[in-house]
Design a protein around this motif. Sequence first.
Motif, mmCIF file in Angstrom:
data_model
loop_
_atom_site.group_PDB
_atom_site.id
_atom_site.type_symbol
_atom_site.label_atom_id
_atom_site.label_comp_id
_atom_site.label_asym_id
_atom_site.label_seq_id
_atom_site.Cartn_x
_atom_site.Cartn_y
_atom_site.Cartn_z
ATOM 1 N N VAL A 138 0.852 -1.182 0.000
ATOM 2 C CA VAL A 138 0.000 0.000 0.000
ATOM 3 C C VAL A 138 0.894 1.240 0.000
ATOM 4 N N HIS A 139 0.577 2.173 -0.851
ATOM 5 C CA HIS A 139 1.315 3.430 -0.975
ATOM 6 C C HIS A 139 0.807 4.389 0.096
ATOM 7 N N ARG A 140 1.704 4.895 0.938
ATOM 8 C CA ARG A 140 1.303 5.787 2.033
ATOM 9 C C ARG A 140 1.396 7.255 1.592
ATOM 10 N N VAL A 141 0.265 7.933 1.661
ATOM 11 C CA VAL A 141 0.173 9.359 1.357
ATOM 12 C C VAL A 141 -0.040 10.087 2.678
ATOM 13 N N VAL A 142 0.830 11.042 2.980
ATOM 14 C CA VAL A 142 0.704 11.827 4.201
ATOM 15 C C VAL A 142 0.401 13.270 3.807
ATOM 16 N N VAL A 143 -0.697 13.784 4.340
ATOM 17 C CA VAL A 143 -1.126 15.148 4.056
ATOM 18 C C VAL A 143 -0.725 16.015 5.244
ATOM 19 N N LEU A 144 0.057 17.057 4.972
ATOM 20 C CA LEU A 144 0.527 17.949 6.032
ATOM 21 C C LEU A 144 -0.437 19.126 6.166
ATOM 22 N N ALA A 145 -1.159 19.159 7.280
ATOM 23 C CA ALA A 145 -2.094 20.248 7.556
ATOM 24 C C ALA A 145 -1.339 21.377 8.252
ATOM 25 N N ALA B 92 4.707 10.973 11.046
ATOM 26 C CA ALA B 92 4.083 10.366 9.864
ATOM 27 C C ALA B 92 4.822 10.740 8.588
ATOM 28 N N LEU B 93 5.447 11.917 8.563
ATOM 29 C CA LEU B 93 6.171 12.356 7.368
ATOM 30 C C LEU B 93 7.339 11.432 7.043
ATOM 31 N N ARG B 94 7.960 10.845 8.053
ATOM 32 C CA ARG B 94 9.114 9.957 7.847
ATOM 33 C C ARG B 94 8.725 8.653 7.165
ATOM 34 N N THR B 95 7.451 8.294 7.221
ATOM 35 C CA THR B 95 6.998 7.015 6.666
ATOM 36 C C THR B 95 6.260 7.174 5.345
ATOM 37 N N ALA B 96 6.215 8.391 4.814
ATOM 38 C CA ALA B 96 5.429 8.681 3.611
ATOM 39 C C ALA B 96 6.119 8.226 2.334
ATOM 40 N N ASP B 97 5.313 7.729 1.407
ATOM 41 C CA ASP B 97 5.762 7.523 0.029
ATOM 42 C C ASP B 97 5.509 8.802 -0.769
ATOM 43 N N THR B 98 4.439 9.503 -0.397
ATOM 44 C CA THR B 98 4.073 10.780 -1.006
ATOM 45 C C THR B 98 3.633 11.725 0.105
ATOM 46 N N VAL B 99 4.086 12.979 0.053
ATOM 47 C CA VAL B 99 3.642 14.015 0.976
ATOM 48 C C VAL B 99 2.860 15.037 0.158
ATOM 49 N N VAL B 100 1.658 15.365 0.631
ATOM 50 C CA VAL B 100 0.821 16.368 -0.028
ATOM 51 C C VAL B 100 0.703 17.577 0.890
ATOM 52 N N ILE B 101 0.906 18.758 0.322
ATOM 53 C CA ILE B 101 0.787 19.999 1.081
ATOM 54 C C ILE B 101 -0.331 20.828 0.461
ATOM 55 N N PRO B 102 -1.479 20.893 1.159
ATOM 56 C CA PRO B 102 -2.593 21.676 0.636
ATOM 57 C C PRO B 102 -2.376 23.173 0.844
ATOM 58 N N PRO B 103 -3.149 24.015 0.157
ATOM 59 C CA PRO B 103 -2.991 25.459 0.301
ATOM 60 C C PRO B 103 -3.399 25.956 1.677
ATOM 61 N N PHE B 104 -2.819 27.076 2.042
ATOM 62 C CA PHE B 104 -3.104 27.679 3.336
ATOM 63 C C PHE B 104 -2.985 29.190 3.190
ATOM 64 N N VAL B 105 -3.483 29.908 4.178
ATOM 65 C CA VAL B 105 -3.459 31.370 4.167
ATOM 66 C C VAL B 105 -2.606 31.867 5.320
ATOM 67 N N THR B 106 -1.742 32.809 5.047
ATOM 68 C CA THR B 106 -1.104 33.595 6.099
ATOM 69 C C THR B 106 -1.186 35.044 5.660
ATOM 70 N N ASN B 107 -1.229 35.904 6.598
ATOM 71 C CA ASN B 107 -1.287 37.330 6.273
ATOM 72 C C ASN B 107 -0.212 38.046 7.051
ATOM 73 N N GLY C 212 13.785 10.888 -1.873
ATOM 74 C CA GLY C 212 13.043 10.094 -2.848
ATOM 75 C C GLY C 212 11.545 10.092 -2.639
ATOM 76 N N THR C 213 11.083 10.676 -1.541
ATOM 77 C CA THR C 213 9.647 10.768 -1.294
ATOM 78 C C THR C 213 9.039 11.747 -2.291
ATOM 79 N N ARG C 214 7.934 11.360 -2.890
ATOM 80 C CA ARG C 214 7.246 12.244 -3.837
ATOM 81 C C ARG C 214 6.613 13.386 -3.049
ATOM 82 N N LEU C 215 6.804 14.615 -3.516
ATOM 83 C CA LEU C 215 6.245 15.798 -2.880
ATOM 84 C C LEU C 215 5.237 16.437 -3.822
ATOM 85 N N VAL C 216 4.045 16.695 -3.302
ATOM 86 C CA VAL C 216 2.971 17.281 -4.099
ATOM 87 C C VAL C 216 2.436 18.488 -3.359
#
Length: 151
Positions: A4-11, A62-77, A97-101
């Motif tokens: 199973v491919h592990r995708v970790v989403v960083l909030a 969880a980031l250390r075990t990811a095959d892919t890391v996804v970073i969704p959009p965020f707001v800062t002002n 080698g981890t895929r970054l998205v």
Amino acid sequence: MTSVHRVVVLAIDGVYPFELGIPSRVFGAAGGRYEVLTCSVDGRPVRTNSDFSIAVEHGPEALRTADTVVIPPFVTNPLPREVPQAVVQALASVAPGTRLVSICSGAFVLAAAGLLDGRPPPTGWSRTSSAPASPRSHWTPTSCSSTTEMC
């Protein structure tokens, strides 16, 4: 047996809730080929760009075990967006080698962490200085195909 491919989403604080849920919806619909985990830089709830926070189940480990890391959009002002140092430090644990998205403004995080070094920027982005890319490189949007303010 297929692994199973592990995708970790960083909030990240200021995350758009809709975009935070996209990776889980997309990869979750793939019939068990993906495991999707959502984490924050400290395992604590994350403030959204709305009037609520989201509790996550995982911390930065969880980031250390990811095959892919996804970073969704965020707001800062104010603009330009500043990426918190804790986020940059958390991404330092991502295995080579981890895929970054990144989704839209999530690319700021990749640039701030120096993960765009030696790679072209996302379409519609340019660096604000002419110096070589570094972990302190600053990237800004030059155009966007979206009608939202974040792109």
